[in-house]
Design an enzyme around this catalytic site. Structure first.
Site, PDB file in Angstrom:
ATOM      1  N   CYS A  36       0.821  -1.211   0.000  1.00 51.43           N
ATOM      2  CA  CYS A  36       0.000   0.000   0.000  1.00 51.43           C
ATOM      3  C   CYS A  36       0.852   1.257   0.000  1.00 51.43           C
ATOM      4  O   CYS A  36       2.028   1.232   0.331  1.00 51.43           O
ATOM      5  CB  CYS A  36      -0.825   0.052   1.288  1.00 51.43           C
ATOM      6  SG  CYS A  36      -2.183  -1.097   1.374  1.00 51.43           S
ATOM      7  N   CYS A  40      -3.038   4.843   2.610  1.00 46.03           N
ATOM      8  CA  CYS A  40      -4.163   3.912   2.414  1.00 46.03           C
ATOM      9  C   CYS A  40      -5.043   3.866   3.654  1.00 46.03           C
ATOM     10  O   CYS A  40      -4.562   3.788   4.780  1.00 46.03           O
ATOM     11  CB  CYS A  40      -3.664   2.507   2.097  1.00 46.03           C
ATOM     12  SG  CYS A  40      -5.030   1.374   1.750  1.00 46.03           S
ATOM     13  N   CYS A  67      -2.529  -3.100  -3.570  1.00 49.90           N
ATOM     14  CA  CYS A  67      -3.809  -3.015  -2.869  1.00 49.90           C
ATOM     15  C   CYS A  67      -4.894  -2.488  -3.794  1.00 49.90           C
ATOM     16  O   CYS A  67      -4.674  -1.563  -4.576  1.00 49.90           O
ATOM     17  CB  CYS A  67      -3.627  -2.068  -1.681  1.00 49.90           C
ATOM     18  SG  CYS A  67      -5.127  -1.456  -0.943  1.00 49.90           S
ATOM     19  N   CYS A  70      -5.936   1.432  -2.543  1.00 50.52           N
ATOM     20  CA  CYS A  70      -5.108   2.631  -2.802  1.00 50.52           C
ATOM     21  C   CYS A  70      -4.295   2.516  -4.087  1.00 50.52           C
ATOM     22  O   CYS A  70      -3.557   3.437  -4.429  1.00 50.52           O
ATOM     23  CB  CYS A  70      -4.198   2.912  -1.607  1.00 50.52           C
ATOM     24  SG  CYS A  70      -2.910   1.682  -1.344  1.00 50.52           S
TER      25      CYS A  70
HETATM   26 ZN   LIG Z   1      -3.882   0.148   0.215  1.00 48.00          ZN
END
Ligand SMILES: [Zn+2]
Length: 189
Positions: A36, A40, A67, A70
């Protein structure tokens, strides 16, 4: 590969979703293999599970996946790719006690969205998929070890041996002990 420290400054950025350090580093979570941006909004990870990267390619080289929430690579994570993430998460974590909420949190989504998308793409719910992984693992233990049924049900992630036996019988038509005698009989008989 160089290891970067999880400094207090970086940790603060992660837990406060601070976007000022976006681009400066990325963080991966070893239990989920997802990485991330600092900002995030996913649930804060366990500190021990965090690995720091300076670039996207460092994270990807170590097998971490971007992810869905994000999208740290700057490219939207497709549902196909996300399903692969969820499946490999379940394969890695099936021994733990998991609920739809825990799975959704770890895979960075809402339970509703995860359930709906998974069902649409895989044709079964994430929990059914999880039970199938557990069942296959238990079958291998029945076949390859002398562990007790109780022990096998625990090691395979089932919440109790009663539930394990009921589920096993429902799926295979026979009990775990019958399955064991049958496969062992096939080998030695
Ligand atoms: Zn994330």
């Amino acid at each position: 590969m160089k290891k970067y420290l999880l400094t207090q400054k970086r940790w603060n950025a992660i837990i406060t979703n601070d976007n000022r350090l976006d681009g400066n580093f990325y963080y991966g979570v070893t239990s989920t293999k997802i990485f991330c941006k600092p900002s995030c909004s996913s649930k804060s990870p366990k500190k021990d599970n965090v690995v720091i990267f300076k670039t996207v390619s460092e994270a990807m080289k170590l097998g971490f996946r971007p992810c869905k929430r994000c999208h740290p690579t700057g490219i939207k994570v497709s549902n196909d790719e996300w399903i692969i993430q969820i499946e490999s998460y379940l394969k890695k974590n099936f021994k733990r006690k998991l609920t739809l909420n825990i799975i959704a949190e770890d895979c960075h989504s809402s339970p509703y969205y995860l359930q709906r998308t998974f069902k649409k793409m895989v044709n079964k719910t994430p929990l059914t998929y999880l039970s199938e992984i557990r069942l296959n693992y238990a079958k291998n233990l029945l076949k390859d070890t002398e562990l007790t049924i109780n022990n096998i049900s625990l090691q395979s992630g089932f919440s109790s041996d009663t539930y394990f036996m009921t589920f096993f019988k429902k799926e295979t038509g026979i009990t775990p002990s019958e399955f064991r005698s049958k496969v062992k009989g096939d080998i030695y008989g």
